[in-house]
Motif scaffolding. Sequence first.
Motif, PDB file in Angstrom:
ATOM      1  N   GLN A  35       0.733  -1.103   0.112  1.00 27.32           N
ATOM      2  CA  GLN A  35      -0.074  -0.161  -0.166  1.00 27.32           C
ATOM      3  C   GLN A  35       1.006   1.208  -0.042  1.00 27.32           C
ATOM      4  OE1 GLN A  35      -2.980  -0.256  -0.623  1.00 27.32           O
ATOM      5  NE2 GLN A  35      -3.751  -2.105   0.320  1.00 27.32           N
ATOM      6  N   MET A  36       0.627   2.161  -0.816  1.00 26.99           N
ATOM      7  CA  MET A  36       1.517   3.202  -1.137  1.00 26.99           C
ATOM      8  C   MET A  36       1.324   4.306  -0.218  1.00 26.99           C
ATOM      9  SD  MET A  36       3.205   2.014  -3.936  1.00 26.99           S
ATOM     10  CE  MET A  36       4.178   1.834  -2.566  1.00 26.99           C
ATOM     11  N   VAL A  37       1.008   3.966   0.894  1.00 29.80           N
ATOM     12  CA  VAL A  37       0.649   5.112   1.955  1.00 29.80           C
ATOM     13  C   VAL A  37       1.237   4.469   3.154  1.00 29.80           C
ATOM     14  CG1 VAL A  37      -1.113   6.206   3.577  1.00 29.80           C
ATOM     15  CG2 VAL A  37      -1.522   5.899   0.991  1.00 29.80           C
ATOM     16  N   ASP A  38       1.995   5.390   3.941  1.00 30.68           N
ATOM     17  CA  ASP A  38       2.534   5.210   5.363  1.00 30.68           C
ATOM     18  C   ASP A  38       1.489   5.622   6.293  1.00 30.68           C
ATOM     19  OD1 ASP A  38       4.018   4.574   7.722  1.00 30.68           O
ATOM     20  OD2 ASP A  38       5.587   5.639   7.120  1.00 30.68           O
ATOM     21  N   SER A  39       0.788   4.598   6.843  1.00 31.27           N
ATOM     22  CA  SER A  39      -0.634   5.035   7.712  1.00 31.27           C
ATOM     23  C   SER A  39      -0.071   5.379   9.148  1.00 31.27           C
ATOM     24  CB  SER A  39      -1.547   3.855   7.502  1.00 31.27           C
ATOM     25  OG  SER A  39      -1.021   2.653   7.963  1.00 31.27           O
ATOM     26  N   THR A  40       1.184   4.891   9.510  1.00 33.51           N
ATOM     27  CA  THR A  40       1.601   5.356  10.586  1.00 33.51           C
ATOM     28  C   THR A  40       2.510   6.754  10.942  1.00 33.51           C
ATOM     29  OG1 THR A  40       3.678   4.416  10.616  1.00 33.51           O
ATOM     30  CG2 THR A  40       1.891   3.041  11.014  1.00 33.51           C
ATOM     31  N   SER A  41       2.696   7.499   9.624  1.00 37.75           N
ATOM     32  CA  SER A  41       3.417   8.614   9.804  1.00 37.75           C
ATOM     33  C   SER A  41       2.796   9.969   9.364  1.00 37.75           C
ATOM     34  CB  SER A  41       4.624   8.357   8.580  1.00 37.75           C
ATOM     35  OG  SER A  41       5.576   9.452   8.676  1.00 37.75           O
ATOM     36  N   THR A  42       3.257  10.901   9.882  1.00 38.33           N
ATOM     37  CA  THR A  42       2.723  12.391   9.708  1.00 38.33           C
ATOM     38  C   THR A  42       3.627  13.236   8.691  1.00 38.33           C
ATOM     39  OG1 THR A  42       3.698  13.289  11.291  1.00 38.33           O
ATOM     40  CG2 THR A  42       1.657  12.309  11.818  1.00 38.33           C
ATOM     41  N   ILE A  43       4.747  12.362   8.253  1.00 37.29           N
ATOM     42  CA  ILE A  43       5.698  13.198   7.349  1.00 37.29           C
ATOM     43  C   ILE A  43       5.200  13.590   6.106  1.00 37.29           C
ATOM     44  CG2 ILE A  43       8.248  13.019   6.208  1.00 37.29           C
ATOM     45  CD1 ILE A  43       8.929  11.211   8.481  1.00 37.29           C
ATOM     46  N   VAL A  44       5.492  14.813   5.699  1.00 31.64           N
ATOM     47  CA  VAL A  44       5.057  15.240   4.275  1.00 31.64           C
ATOM     48  C   VAL A  44       6.336  15.352   3.425  1.00 31.64           C
ATOM     49  CG1 VAL A  44       4.087  16.835   2.985  1.00 31.64           C
ATOM     50  CG2 VAL A  44       3.308  16.389   5.077  1.00 31.64           C
ATOM     51  N   GLY A  45       6.314  14.702   2.385  1.00 31.26           N
ATOM     52  CA  GLY A  45       7.430  14.651   1.367  1.00 31.26           C
ATOM     53  C   GLY A  45       7.285  13.701   0.203  1.00 31.26           C
ATOM     54  N   GLN A  46       8.197  13.624  -0.347  1.00 31.43           N
ATOM     55  CA  GLN A  46       8.246  12.593  -1.567  1.00 31.43           C
ATOM     56  C   GLN A  46       9.630  11.892  -1.604  1.00 31.43           C
ATOM     57  OE1 GLN A  46       6.161  11.464  -4.004  1.00 31.43           O
ATOM     58  NE2 GLN A  46       4.640  12.613  -2.658  1.00 31.43           N
ATOM     59  N   ASP A  47       9.650  10.565  -1.931  1.00 28.22           N
ATOM     60  CA  ASP A  47      11.305   9.910  -2.446  1.00 28.22           C
ATOM     61  C   ASP A  47      11.231  10.022  -3.868  1.00 28.22           C
ATOM     62  OD1 ASP A  47      10.013   6.759  -3.200  1.00 28.22           O
ATOM     63  OD2 ASP A  47       8.669   8.196  -1.941  1.00 28.22           O
ATOM     64  N   ILE A  48      12.303  10.447  -4.146  1.00 26.46           N
ATOM     65  CA  ILE A  48      12.627  10.621  -5.748  1.00 26.46           C
ATOM     66  C   ILE A  48      13.549   9.427  -5.827  1.00 26.46           C
ATOM     67  CG2 ILE A  48      13.824  12.214  -7.459  1.00 26.46           C
ATOM     68  CD1 ILE A  48      11.327  13.274  -5.840  1.00 26.46           C
ATOM     69  N   THR A  49      13.015   8.475  -6.562  1.00 19.15           N
ATOM     70  CA  THR A  49      13.749   7.004  -6.739  1.00 19.15           C
ATOM     71  C   THR A  49      14.675   7.125  -8.163  1.00 19.15           C
ATOM     72  OG1 THR A  49      11.713   6.224  -7.875  1.00 19.15           O
ATOM     73  CG2 THR A  49      11.844   6.047  -5.634  1.00 19.15           C
ATOM     74  N   LEU A  50      15.343   5.980  -8.255  1.00 20.53           N
ATOM     75  CA  LEU A  50      16.050   5.829  -9.295  1.00 20.53           C
ATOM     76  C   LEU A  50      14.979   5.664 -10.801  1.00 20.53           C
ATOM     77  CD1 LEU A  50      18.781   3.480  -8.598  1.00 20.53           C
ATOM     78  CD2 LEU A  50      19.086   5.436  -9.493  1.00 20.53           C
ATOM     79  N   ASP A  51      14.000   4.974 -10.569  1.00 23.46           N
ATOM     80  CA  ASP A  51      12.748   4.816 -11.580  1.00 23.46           C
ATOM     81  C   ASP A  51      12.361   6.210 -12.095  1.00 23.46           C
ATOM     82  OD1 ASP A  51      12.732   1.932 -11.664  1.00 23.46           O
ATOM     83  OD2 ASP A  51      10.932   1.826 -10.121  1.00 23.46           O
ATOM     84  N   LEU A  52      12.424   7.250 -11.052  1.00 19.83           N
ATOM     85  CA  LEU A  52      11.923   8.547 -11.727  1.00 19.83           C
ATOM     86  C   LEU A  52      13.229   9.068 -12.348  1.00 19.83           C
ATOM     87  CD1 LEU A  52       9.235   9.833 -11.425  1.00 19.83           C
ATOM     88  CD2 LEU A  52      10.062  11.191  -9.303  1.00 19.83           C
ATOM     89  N   THR A  53      14.176   9.346 -11.659  1.00 19.59           N
ATOM     90  CA  THR A  53      15.204  10.362 -12.119  1.00 19.59           C
ATOM     91  C   THR A  53      15.855   9.509 -13.502  1.00 19.59           C
ATOM     92  OG1 THR A  53      16.913   9.254 -10.667  1.00 19.59           O
ATOM     93  CG2 THR A  53      15.650  11.100  -9.908  1.00 19.59           C
ATOM     94  N   GLU A  54      15.779   8.439 -13.543  1.00 24.02           N
ATOM     95  CA  GLU A  54      16.430   7.850 -14.862  1.00 24.02           C
ATOM     96  C   GLU A  54      15.449   8.046 -16.073  1.00 24.02           C
ATOM     97  OE1 GLU A  54      18.368   4.174 -14.085  1.00 24.02           O
ATOM     98  OE2 GLU A  54      19.845   5.116 -12.939  1.00 24.02           O
ATOM     99  N   SER A  55      14.332   8.221 -15.885  1.00 27.05           N
ATOM    100  CA  SER A  55      13.418   8.391 -16.779  1.00 27.05           C
ATOM    101  C   SER A  55      12.973   9.753 -17.219  1.00 27.05           C
ATOM    102  CB  SER A  55      11.993   7.712 -16.498  1.00 27.05           C
ATOM    103  OG  SER A  55      12.273   6.471 -16.070  1.00 27.05           O
ATOM    104  N   LEU A  56      13.427  10.611 -16.419  1.00 26.94           N
ATOM    105  CA  LEU A  56      13.084  12.035 -16.840  1.00 26.94           C
ATOM    106  C   LEU A  56      14.005  13.029 -17.259  1.00 26.94           C
ATOM    107  CD1 LEU A  56      10.746  12.458 -13.669  1.00 26.94           C
ATOM    108  CD2 LEU A  56       9.885  11.712 -16.156  1.00 26.94           C
ATOM    109  N   PRO A  57      13.810  14.257 -17.795  1.00 25.32           N
ATOM    110  CA  PRO A  57      14.911  15.245 -18.011  1.00 25.32           C
ATOM    111  C   PRO A  57      15.026  15.985 -17.029  1.00 25.32           C
ATOM    112  CG  PRO A  57      12.742  15.751 -18.924  1.00 25.32           C
ATOM    113  CD  PRO A  57      12.611  14.607 -18.369  1.00 25.32           C
TER     114      PRO A  57
END
Length: 993
Positions: free
Chosen positions: A128-150
């Motif tokens: 499940q793509m939600v951490d239902s125990t955390s209040t942290i707001v932010g994004q993880d920038i993964t290899l899948d993302l950075t190696e696919s984008l300009p």
Amino acid sequence: MKNKFKRGLLAVTIGMTAYCGSAFADTGALRITVTDASGNPVSGAEVDVHTPESLTTKTGVTDENGEIRLIGLDPSAKYEVEVSGEGYQPIKNKNVLVVSGQSFALNYELNAIGDSIEEVQVTGQRVQMVDSTSTIVGQDITLDLTESLPTGRDYQSYLQLAPGTKPSSGGNPSSKSGVNYSDAVDSKGRTSGSSTDNFYYIDNINVTDNVTGTFGANVNSEIIQEQHVLTGGMPAEYEGGAGLVSRVVTKSGSNEFHGSVNYYTQNDGLVADNKHVDGNSFSTFDSAFTLGGPIIRDKLWFFTSYQVKEREDDVFDADSGNFMRKVNREEELGFAKLTWQATENDKLVATYFNDPTDISGSRQSDTLNNRDRAQSLGGDNYKLEYSHSWDNMLLTLEAASHEGEISSLAADKSTRNDVAYLGGDPSKSDLDRGGYGSDSIQFRNRDTWAATFEYFLDTNWGSHEIKVGYSNTENERMRDFSYTGDGAQYSSIAMANSGASLEDLTGGGWTGSVEIVEDDYERIISAMMDANPDYYLELFDSNNNGTIDNIDKDEEANIEKYKELEALAFSSSAGNPGDSVNVYRINMASTEPFTVKTKGNAFFIQDSWNYDKWTINAGVRAEEWEHFASDGSSIFTFDYEFAPRFGVTYDIGGDGSSKVWGFYGRYYDPVRTDMTSFAGTVTGYVLDEQVFVGDHWLTYRTRGPGDALIAPATKTPYTDEILLGYSMSFGDNMSAEVTYTDRVTEDIMEDYDLGLYTEGLGDFTLPPEYFGLDEVPEGYNYTIGTLKGGKREYKGLEFTFRKRRSDNWQMLASYTYNKAKGNTNSDGNADFQGDVVWLDPRAPGMWGDQPGNIEHLFKAAGSYFFNNGIEVGLVYNWNSGLRYSNTWSVAGRHLPDRGEQFEYGGVSTAWVDENSVGSNVADSYGTLDARVKYTYQIAGYEAEFFLDIFNVFDDQAGIREQDLTDGDGVYDFGQAVEWVEPRRFYLGTRMSF
């Protein structure tokens, strides 16, 4: 590397001892629930989690509720989860995602063994793509993302993918309530838009520059495993503030040898014509290799890389087109990492990277050769980390060191002379005479010793994840600074304007800067009366009343105007370093290298208590910082300040697929070493500010050792944050989130002119008691103090959609609304707000919309993968335009416009115009970038070919507009002074195995 750090590392390595302290969450966790076909929990099921990208392997069995939590997992998108239970068919789930600092839920259903006991291969990720125990707001920038984008090939560029980050040409973007404006002009004569309140970590090495608050190190982008960008809701273990927190986690080795070689290139032939300014002829390349693998399989891995980035520019004069100079920039980025899994429960990681950078000069065509300078940047970074895990406990010990050089040497060693003209059309060479004016060798270093202890406790009333920690940090600023030429820097006027008076200089219409401002008149008069009253009275006491008056005419009483100092005229060129008239100079009376330090201790304790569908995160962080002068003496201690953090989340469905949450927290923003230098340079250089009177230079202000102090009543600046949010996971690897943020920043720091503020300012007077002083100390001109009435308020709303890579596509999209108001942009810098009463935060006209804010931001980034090896990625960014004030130029600053002058407290002044602060918004604009990548498999090797197209439609829209009401002689008020770069192509290839 410093010897003291070597000794410390040796001690940790041999004895494995450290302080009980504060490490950060560079690892993630999985919460796994196992049920049978009827939905009943399966207890005693064996769970094994591993990835080829990490030596960390976690195993365990489910409890009576069919649940197990596995912690301390390195980030990776290639985890395998294997689940087996007696009497059930085993399950294997591949390509499971683990993100640092987050705990995702997985739910598995086991089927009873029938005729076959073949292992079930799960298709599709069940996280499940939600951490239902955390209040942290932010994004993880993964290899899948950075190696696919300009994107740019650095972690600073990746920050722009995160929701809410504002555009930044310098790589230090503001986020939410972060300050995005400084009235000090940059090298191009524009007010800067760089955030100074972010935190930057690379493998948990804090590489934030301890002077500027901006990033202080670079790293090869090829080694980045994950970058987590945090923008709010952070528990007590994290530092934080009004800005973002960037946490880069690097790659490790593996049980198989793997590596890559790449090459990227660009030149001016791949860039469209610049519609606004002439571009340079340039070429650049970026080449790197990586290599990782086993030294001992399943035990000891290594990963290393080396990158060279070079750029060469031919700089031409923008007006004449004549060649000026060739500029070279060379970066060498080295990296090495060893990971040793000594036992199943003991792991040791050693990391080293460096980033030496040499820049031979400026690429700006408006920088004259005589005003050019060379720069040396970068330094060495070390990290040693040891962790030991038990069934329900984890201990992590860390030692880290960051070195950051920022040095510059003038190309021309002659005396600097800035010449101003009244009328005419002076050229750049007329205005900027002499050399750059100074040489500066600087190092900004940081050593940190830290540890954290985590304990997991299951009770009848839920489970607890308890963390306690301590960290000890030493920041060091070393500087050797000197003026070139005759040891002074001049502000003169042209010979054609010989005879101009002080009144003429403050009347406007001048091209170029003359440093004397009206608020210095009283200092000049005082200096005259102290030095030789008879001499100066004869020159200026026109009404023979025994003093030099500095008062305005009283129209009602028909009293003659007595601003006698304004009659001071300038006509002498004696000793001037050029054919110009002496007016003002800063003379370096003495020079000496100096080092100042800050030492900090931070404790935290926090508990994440999960009961049924509820999780309560409660903790407190305590920080203490002591400042040390250049002679080693302690000059001030900011005693422990306690920052409570409290959050509540509710797992709506009980399966980790959706949540609502609320958060309250306080973040402290410790005073940086730029202000330690301001108040603690007791053995360094001495600067005399002088005005030319009669036939000699008169010193009216001295800056240097013993010139300033930190007021005893000064408080640590802080930001209070309230968050409300909702998140849900749906479809195939998709999630959506909406967050409301309310922040208030107070106890803002500023430097005060003690002579001005402690008497004679009516309602604005701040007596010595306000600063914690019995009286103004002898010999002190300034003090660092809490800015009376200074405040910033922020309210924001953010919507985010994330589709993880599956079904051949991925996407990250967001919209952010920012509403920011305040009466100060100060952020750990000595600005004008404590020097002139009309900029006092309590003064009329100062409260308004925050300059630098961008109210609306929209971002969309995504890619699609074709089965023939072609991949297309797009990034679109739109914003509603930068907010700015109506300003006028004063001593290299753009300060808000004022209204009519009047006398206040015996001083002639004028309040800021009520329609000045933050009253304008630049035009909105959007940019589209694209990447096309082709991947081809060749006998076990993978070849990739890239084409990046930035600003596809070549829309060179204005980014920043002229804020000077009278313009600057080149651009009128409201005209664009900075633009989106032209369309440009970037070519690259990579071979990996």
